[in-house]
Design a protein around this motif. Structure first.
Motif, PDB file in Angstrom:
ATOM      1  N   LEU B 109       0.896  -1.196   0.060  1.00  0.00           N
ATOM      2  CA  LEU B 109       0.236   0.009   0.008  1.00  0.00           C
ATOM      3  C   LEU B 109       0.739   1.330  -0.032  1.00  0.00           C
ATOM      4  O   LEU B 109       0.370   2.269  -0.217  1.00  0.00           O
ATOM      5  CB  LEU B 109      -1.000   0.131   1.082  1.00  0.00           C
ATOM      6  CG  LEU B 109      -2.331  -0.895   1.037  1.00  0.00           C
ATOM      7  CD1 LEU B 109      -2.932  -1.083   2.256  1.00  0.00           C
ATOM      8  CD2 LEU B 109      -3.107  -0.511  -0.238  1.00  0.00           C
ATOM      9  N   LYS B 110       2.069   1.150   0.393  1.00  0.00           N
ATOM     10  CA  LYS B 110       2.821   2.280   0.227  1.00  0.00           C
ATOM     11  C   LYS B 110       3.275   2.935  -0.896  1.00  0.00           C
ATOM     12  O   LYS B 110       3.597   2.242  -1.773  1.00  0.00           O
ATOM     13  CB  LYS B 110       4.157   2.240   1.262  1.00  0.00           C
ATOM     14  CG  LYS B 110       4.075   2.380   2.546  1.00  0.00           C
ATOM     15  CD  LYS B 110       5.400   2.205   3.291  1.00  0.00           C
ATOM     16  CE  LYS B 110       4.943   2.570   4.670  1.00  0.00           C
ATOM     17  NZ  LYS B 110       6.290   2.328   5.589  1.00  0.00           N
ATOM     18  N   PHE B 111       3.286   4.270  -1.252  1.00  0.00           N
ATOM     19  CA  PHE B 111       3.896   5.004  -2.096  1.00  0.00           C
ATOM     20  C   PHE B 111       5.629   4.450  -2.090  1.00  0.00           C
ATOM     21  O   PHE B 111       5.992   4.902  -1.097  1.00  0.00           O
ATOM     22  CB  PHE B 111       3.824   6.317  -2.329  1.00  0.00           C
ATOM     23  CG  PHE B 111       4.037   6.923  -3.515  1.00  0.00           C
ATOM     24  CD1 PHE B 111       3.193   7.331  -4.627  1.00  0.00           C
ATOM     25  CD2 PHE B 111       5.454   7.328  -3.487  1.00  0.00           C
ATOM     26  CE1 PHE B 111       3.636   8.078  -5.842  1.00  0.00           C
ATOM     27  CE2 PHE B 111       5.844   8.000  -4.974  1.00  0.00           C
ATOM     28  CZ  PHE B 111       4.913   8.248  -5.862  1.00  0.00           C
ATOM     29  N   ILE B 112       5.858   4.122  -3.114  1.00  0.00           N
ATOM     30  CA  ILE B 112       7.589   3.712  -2.908  1.00  0.00           C
ATOM     31  C   ILE B 112       8.392   4.557  -4.053  1.00  0.00           C
ATOM     32  O   ILE B 112       8.073   4.671  -5.013  1.00  0.00           O
ATOM     33  CB  ILE B 112       7.876   2.159  -3.302  1.00  0.00           C
ATOM     34  CG1 ILE B 112       6.913   1.384  -2.459  1.00  0.00           C
ATOM     35  CG2 ILE B 112       9.387   2.017  -3.077  1.00  0.00           C
ATOM     36  CD1 ILE B 112       6.818  -0.169  -2.852  1.00  0.00           C
ATOM     37  N   CYS B 113       9.171   5.387  -3.392  1.00  0.00           N
ATOM     38  CA  CYS B 113      10.190   6.272  -4.129  1.00  0.00           C
ATOM     39  C   CYS B 113      11.591   5.724  -3.864  1.00  0.00           C
ATOM     40  O   CYS B 113      12.068   6.175  -2.738  1.00  0.00           O
ATOM     41  CB  CYS B 113       9.955   7.611  -3.986  1.00  0.00           C
ATOM     42  SG  CYS B 113      11.032   8.804  -4.931  1.00  0.00           S
ATOM     43  N   LYS B 114      12.322   5.030  -4.724  1.00  0.00           N
ATOM     44  CA  LYS B 114      13.657   4.569  -4.092  1.00  0.00           C
ATOM     45  C   LYS B 114      14.286   3.871  -5.500  1.00  0.00           C
ATOM     46  O   LYS B 114      13.553   3.572  -6.644  1.00  0.00           O
ATOM     47  CB  LYS B 114      13.813   3.556  -3.085  1.00  0.00           C
ATOM     48  CG  LYS B 114      12.903   2.172  -3.449  1.00  0.00           C
ATOM     49  CD  LYS B 114      13.311   1.283  -2.122  1.00  0.00           C
ATOM     50  CE  LYS B 114      14.322   0.872  -1.927  1.00  0.00           C
ATOM     51  NZ  LYS B 114      14.646  -0.376  -0.873  1.00  0.00           N
ATOM     52  N   ASP B 115      15.747   3.798  -5.597  1.00  0.00           N
ATOM     53  CA  ASP B 115      16.279   3.219  -6.657  1.00  0.00           C
ATOM     54  C   ASP B 115      16.000   1.732  -6.598  1.00  0.00           C
ATOM     55  O   ASP B 115      16.161   1.145  -5.496  1.00  0.00           O
ATOM     56  CB  ASP B 115      17.820   3.386  -6.593  1.00  0.00           C
ATOM     57  CG  ASP B 115      18.254   4.999  -6.659  1.00  0.00           C
ATOM     58  OD1 ASP B 115      17.304   5.422  -7.288  1.00  0.00           O
ATOM     59  OD2 ASP B 115      19.197   5.332  -6.226  1.00  0.00           O
ATOM     60  N   VAL B 116      15.764   1.201  -7.576  1.00  0.00           N
ATOM     61  CA  VAL B 116      15.742  -0.377  -7.570  1.00  0.00           C
ATOM     62  C   VAL B 116      16.613  -1.045  -8.814  1.00  0.00           C
ATOM     63  O   VAL B 116      17.161  -0.021  -9.821  1.00  0.00           O
ATOM     64  CB  VAL B 116      14.219  -0.792  -8.014  1.00  0.00           C
ATOM     65  CG1 VAL B 116      13.363  -0.307  -6.698  1.00  0.00           C
ATOM     66  CG2 VAL B 116      13.679  -0.335  -9.191  1.00  0.00           C
ATOM     67  N   HIS B 117      16.681  -2.248  -8.734  1.00  0.00           N
ATOM     68  CA  HIS B 117      17.462  -3.000  -9.834  1.00  0.00           C
ATOM     69  C   HIS B 117      16.755  -3.552 -10.853  1.00  0.00           C
ATOM     70  O   HIS B 117      15.643  -4.260 -10.345  1.00  0.00           O
ATOM     71  CB  HIS B 117      18.729  -3.763  -9.243  1.00  0.00           C
ATOM     72  CG  HIS B 117      19.683  -3.273  -8.548  1.00  0.00           C
ATOM     73  ND1 HIS B 117      19.565  -2.929  -7.364  1.00  0.00           N
ATOM     74  CD2 HIS B 117      20.767  -2.676  -8.982  1.00  0.00           C
ATOM     75  CE1 HIS B 117      20.918  -2.422  -7.078  1.00  0.00           C
ATOM     76  NE2 HIS B 117      21.549  -2.109  -8.104  1.00  0.00           N
ATOM     77  N   ILE B 118      16.832  -3.321 -11.995  1.00  0.00           N
ATOM     78  CA  ILE B 118      15.872  -4.025 -13.146  1.00  0.00           C
ATOM     79  C   ILE B 118      16.833  -4.980 -13.872  1.00  0.00           C
ATOM     80  O   ILE B 118      17.970  -4.350 -14.045  1.00  0.00           O
ATOM     81  CB  ILE B 118      14.791  -3.349 -13.541  1.00  0.00           C
ATOM     82  CG1 ILE B 118      15.510  -2.220 -14.523  1.00  0.00           C
ATOM     83  CG2 ILE B 118      13.998  -2.882 -12.905  1.00  0.00           C
ATOM     84  CD1 ILE B 118      15.014  -1.362 -15.438  1.00  0.00           C
ATOM     85  N   ARG B 119      16.250  -6.026 -14.257  1.00  0.00           N
ATOM     86  CA  ARG B 119      17.071  -6.941 -15.091  1.00  0.00           C
ATOM     87  C   ARG B 119      16.585  -6.901 -16.636  1.00  0.00           C
ATOM     88  O   ARG B 119      15.383  -7.025 -16.707  1.00  0.00           O
ATOM     89  CB  ARG B 119      17.296  -8.424 -14.716  1.00  0.00           C
ATOM     90  CG  ARG B 119      18.364  -9.323 -15.052  1.00  0.00           C
ATOM     91  CD  ARG B 119      18.121 -10.647 -14.429  1.00  0.00           C
ATOM     92  NE  ARG B 119      16.997 -11.300 -14.860  1.00  0.00           N
ATOM     93  CZ  ARG B 119      16.299 -12.454 -14.002  1.00  0.00           C
ATOM     94  NH1 ARG B 119      17.012 -12.689 -12.979  1.00  0.00           N
ATOM     95  NH2 ARG B 119      15.243 -12.797 -14.085  1.00  0.00           N
TER      96      ARG B 119
END
Lengths: 81, 232
Positions: B109-119
């Motif tokens: 449910l949270k709004f997420i603002c962060k760096d992520v890794h995608i493949r």
């Protein structure tokens, strides 16, 4: 004029995290007999039509084209007299 | 020189980021397209940027899809024109039926603002053709409704047609349950339509363009597009 009441809910197979969070809060309130909570939308629509059948088909179109996303939601239409 | 269009809806808020990324980092010709415009001629690619079009009323992207420019966009897509939807742009493409599936609220449910890794899962598209399969990209996400949903038949079709371009993974490139940040079906972060000219992705490559600002992996996606279109 016909007054339609429309409910839009997530399909049973789709996880409803808002419902789950509300359910959890209700349990914390001590309402432990509640088994399931699902949260959806409620929409009131006034529609000009000559009969209920016509009104229903207009509201159905409104639901399938915009108000509900049928990939993951169901809608239910009721008329008020 | 390449001509890129960036659509602006009431509530778009990454339109200027996309404009900046293309004009000043990629050095291509860019113009804004107000959502009421109906002329998309002469464009090589159209970007639907992130934001909160129409305040996310009803569902994200549900109302934007009825803006006048969308009819022209659909014609552009039918002729094979490339369209890239980022974040809210992805949601709009789903609502318009240009890409299969739908977006749910994030699992937690949270709004997420962060760096992520995608493949990178497939290089069979202009968006990834100059990348390597299994390559990792560090790109930020910023959304509340990015939990991609499609039914079992739908996911099989996406896999069979090689339409999944990006999956959420951890820093080692593994698709662990924890790495699936928003709960998406099959870790999906970005997919194309069957014809592969339309991309929808939740991460924001336009926010990862300059090392000066901390990260630049997003640039590789735009380099791939421009190289593939041979217009840079």
């Amino acid at each position: 004029m016909f007054k339609a009441k429309v409910s839009v809910t997530l399909r049973p197979s789709i996880l409803d995290p808002k419902g789950k969070a509300a359910h959890h809060a209700l349990e914390n309130l001590g309402l432990t007999n509640i088994e399931r909570v699902r949260i959806g939308k409620f929409i009131e629509i006034d529609v000009q039509a000559t009969n209920e059948e016509e009104a229903r088909s207009i509201v159905e179109l409104a639901c399938s084209k915009l108000l509900a996303n049928e990939v993951m939601e169901d809608f239910h239409i009721m008329f008020e007299f | 020189m390449a001509k890129v269009g960036v659509i602006v809806f009431p509530g778009s808020n990454c339109d200027h980021d996309a404009y900046h990324a293309l004009k000043y980092v990629m050095n291509v010709d860019v113009k804004f397209l107000w959502h009421k415009e109906t002329d998309v001629s002469g464009l090589d690619i159209i970007i639907i940027p992130g934001g909160f079009s129409y305040g996310d009323y009803l569902r994200s992207g549900a109302i934007a899809r009825f803006s006048p420019i969308m009819q022209e966009l659909i014609e552009f897509v039918k002729k094979g024109g490339p369209v890239m939807g980022i974040c809210n742009g992805f949601q709009i493409l789903l609502e318009a039926g240009l890409i299969p599936g739908a977006m749910r609220h994030n699992e937690k449910l949270k709004f997420i603002c962060k760096d992520v890794h995608i493949r990178v899962e497939s290089t069979q598209s202009i968006y990834t053709s100059s990348l390597q399969k299994d390559q990792l990209l560090k790109i930020p996400i910023s959304h509340g409704e990015g939990n991609y949903y499609i039914d079992n038949d739908g996911i099989k079709e996406l896999q069979d047609n090689d339409q999944v371009l990006f999956r959420y993974v951890n820093a080692h490139g593994d698709a662990t349950p924890e790495a699936n940040i928003n709960g998406s079906v099959d870790h999906i972060a970005g997919i194309t339509n069957k014809q592969k000219n339309v991309l929808g992705m939740m991460p924001h490559p336009e926010r990862a363009m300059e090392q000066l600002l901390g990260k630049e992996d997003g640039k590789q996606i735009f380099e791939s597009i421009l190289q593939a279109l041979a217009i840079s």
